[in-house]
Design a protein around this motif. Structure first.
Motif, short mmCIF file in Angstrom:
data_model
loop_
_atom_site.label_atom_id
_atom_site.label_comp_id
_atom_site.label_asym_id
_atom_site.label_seq_id
_atom_site.Cartn_x
_atom_site.Cartn_y
_atom_site.Cartn_z
N ASP A 121 0.67 -1.14 -0.06
CA ASP A 121 -0.04 0.24 -0.01
C ASP A 121 0.87 1.34 -0.19
OD1 ASP A 121 -2.23 -1.44 0.00
OD2 ASP A 121 -2.74 -1.28 1.94
N THR A 122 1.85 1.23 0.82
CA THR A 122 2.74 2.42 1.04
C THR A 122 3.41 2.62 -0.33
OG1 THR A 122 3.11 2.06 3.41
CG2 THR A 122 4.91 3.33 2.27
N TYR A 123 4.07 1.54 -0.92
CA TYR A 123 4.63 1.69 -2.32
C TYR A 123 3.63 2.22 -3.23
CZ TYR A 123 6.45 -0.15 -6.56
OH TYR A 123 7.03 -0.02 -8.10
N LEU A 124 2.53 1.73 -3.40
CA LEU A 124 1.59 2.40 -4.42
C LEU A 124 1.36 4.00 -3.97
CD1 LEU A 124 -0.73 -0.67 -4.53
CD2 LEU A 124 0.60 0.11 -6.34
N GLU A 125 1.21 4.13 -2.90
CA GLU A 125 0.99 5.43 -2.42
C GLU A 125 2.18 6.41 -2.92
OE1 GLU A 125 -0.04 8.53 1.27
OE2 GLU A 125 0.39 6.57 1.63
N LYS A 126 3.42 6.16 -2.85
CA LYS A 126 4.43 6.82 -3.31
C LYS A 126 4.54 6.84 -4.80
CE LYS A 126 7.62 5.61 0.62
NZ LYS A 126 8.81 4.90 1.02
N LEU A 127 4.10 5.75 -5.53
CA LEU A 127 4.12 5.99 -7.05
C LEU A 127 3.19 7.10 -7.30
CD1 LEU A 127 4.10 2.06 -8.24
CD2 LEU A 127 6.10 3.79 -8.27
N ARG A 128 1.99 6.73 -6.74
CA ARG A 128 0.98 7.88 -7.05
C ARG A 128 1.43 9.17 -7.00
NH1 ARG A 128 -3.14 9.29 -4.03
NH2 ARG A 128 -2.92 7.80 -2.60
N PHE A 129 2.01 9.61 -5.74
CA PHE A 129 2.26 11.04 -5.87
C PHE A 129 3.47 11.12 -6.64
CE2 PHE A 129 0.15 10.48 -1.53
CZ PHE A 129 -0.48 11.82 -1.66
N ALA A 177 2.72 -5.14 -6.85
CA ALA A 177 2.11 -3.93 -7.04
C ALA A 177 2.58 -2.97 -8.22
CB ALA A 177 2.49 -3.09 -5.54
N PHE A 178 1.62 -2.36 -8.66
CA PHE A 178 1.85 -1.36 -9.85
C PHE A 178 0.85 -0.37 -10.04
CE2 PHE A 178 -0.07 -4.83 -11.86
CZ PHE A 178 -1.12 -4.44 -12.70
N PHE A 179 1.23 0.85 -10.46
CA PHE A 179 0.33 1.69 -10.57
C PHE A 179 0.37 2.06 -12.19
CE2 PHE A 179 -0.56 6.44 -11.24
CZ PHE A 179 -1.79 6.63 -10.54
N HIS A 180 -1.10 2.21 -12.60
CA HIS A 180 -1.51 2.28 -14.00
C HIS A 180 -2.29 3.53 -14.21
CE1 HIS A 180 -3.26 1.55 -18.09
NE2 HIS A 180 -2.17 0.79 -18.09
N GLY A 181 -1.51 4.64 -14.82
CA GLY A 181 -2.19 6.06 -14.71
C GLY A 181 -2.75 6.76 -16.10
N MET A 182 -3.22 7.45 -15.92
CA MET A 182 -3.96 8.42 -17.09
C MET A 182 -2.74 9.50 -17.64
SD MET A 182 -7.65 8.62 -15.29
CE MET A 182 -8.25 9.82 -16.49
#
Length: 237
Positions: A52-60, A107-112
């Motif tokens: 969760d923490t990793y995903l939050e860092k990616l998103r920011f 975990a990974f973040f897929h962005g717009m």
């Protein structure tokens, strides 16, 4: 942000240690044994919280709207990324996990990015579900997030013994196109069991405190997660 998998791998040695503690004389285990035990460890080591923490860092770091994605491997062996699709948006600063060991979260973040109005894609992971026959199965997770629509987040999950989406499989391109269409027009399909292999997908929205909600608000982040595991008795060892 180098860590994209979280938790210690769960192997036969793990199960042997547990058996000794419980006073059981068990030294051999099947993939199903490893899978069933692993499903009880999801909350251990705070591994999901670390993801969760990793995903939050990616998103920011990426500073765009998008979807947080989690994969929990409980198939009794490792998962390997075979292929992926980017139908709308793309990965952020973190890659897709290439290998996820049994008991780990990926975990990974897929962005717009680049002005896209949605985050939509899919991943196909493969793993051996039957060591005796070297049977390789595929676990697929697909998502579509379009803010302002109802529902804004959709999910499709599939587990298959026979190749359908894998790289080089005849008809894979058509299969991906059908999955994309089903994702856009059909209802969420979050639970798939083929008798041996199983995947359970989950849709949620995470608030600023890290609490997951069932419905979106103005300050929540969409998230999909999938648990991949073995469902029925099989002869692997």
């Amino acid at each position: 942000m180098s860590h994209i998998v979280f938790g210690a791998p769960i192997t036969d040695q793990t199960l042997k240690a547990v058996a000794r503690i419980e006073g059981k004389d068990v030294t051999t285990f099947t993939a199903l044994d490893r899978s069933r035990y692993t499903m009880t460890t999801r909350g251990d080591e705070k591994k999901e919280k670390k993801a969760d923490t990793y995903l939050e860092k990616l998103r920011f770091a990426d500073n765009v709207n998008g979807v947080e994605c989690l994969v929990f491997n409980a198939i009794g062996g490792h998962l390997v990324l075979d292929s992926y699709q980017n139908w709308g948006g793309s990965l952020g600063s973190g890659p897709y996990p290439l290998t996820i060991e049994n008991g780990q979260f990926g975990a990974f973040f897929h962005g717009m990015f680049d002005g896209t109005k949605e985050s939509s894609g899919a991943v196909c992971y493969t793993g051996i579900y039957d060591i005796r026959t070297s049977g390789v199965g595929e676990w697929v997770m697909a998502w579509k997030y379009t803010p302002g629509t109802k529902p804004p987040l959709r999910c499709r999950a599939e587990a298959r013994q026979k190749a359908l989406y894998r790289e080089g499989t005849k008809g894979a391109e058509e299969a991906w196109k059908k999955l994309k269409k089903d994702l856009e027009t059909g209802s969420n399909y979050k639970h798939h069991n083929d008798g041996i292999m199983c995947i359970v997908g989950h849709i949620g929205y995470v608030d600023k405190e890290g609490k997951e909600l069932d419905d979106p608000t103005s300050d929540t982040v969409p998230r999909i997660s999938a648990s991949m595991y073995l469902y029925n008795n099989n002869p692997s060892s």
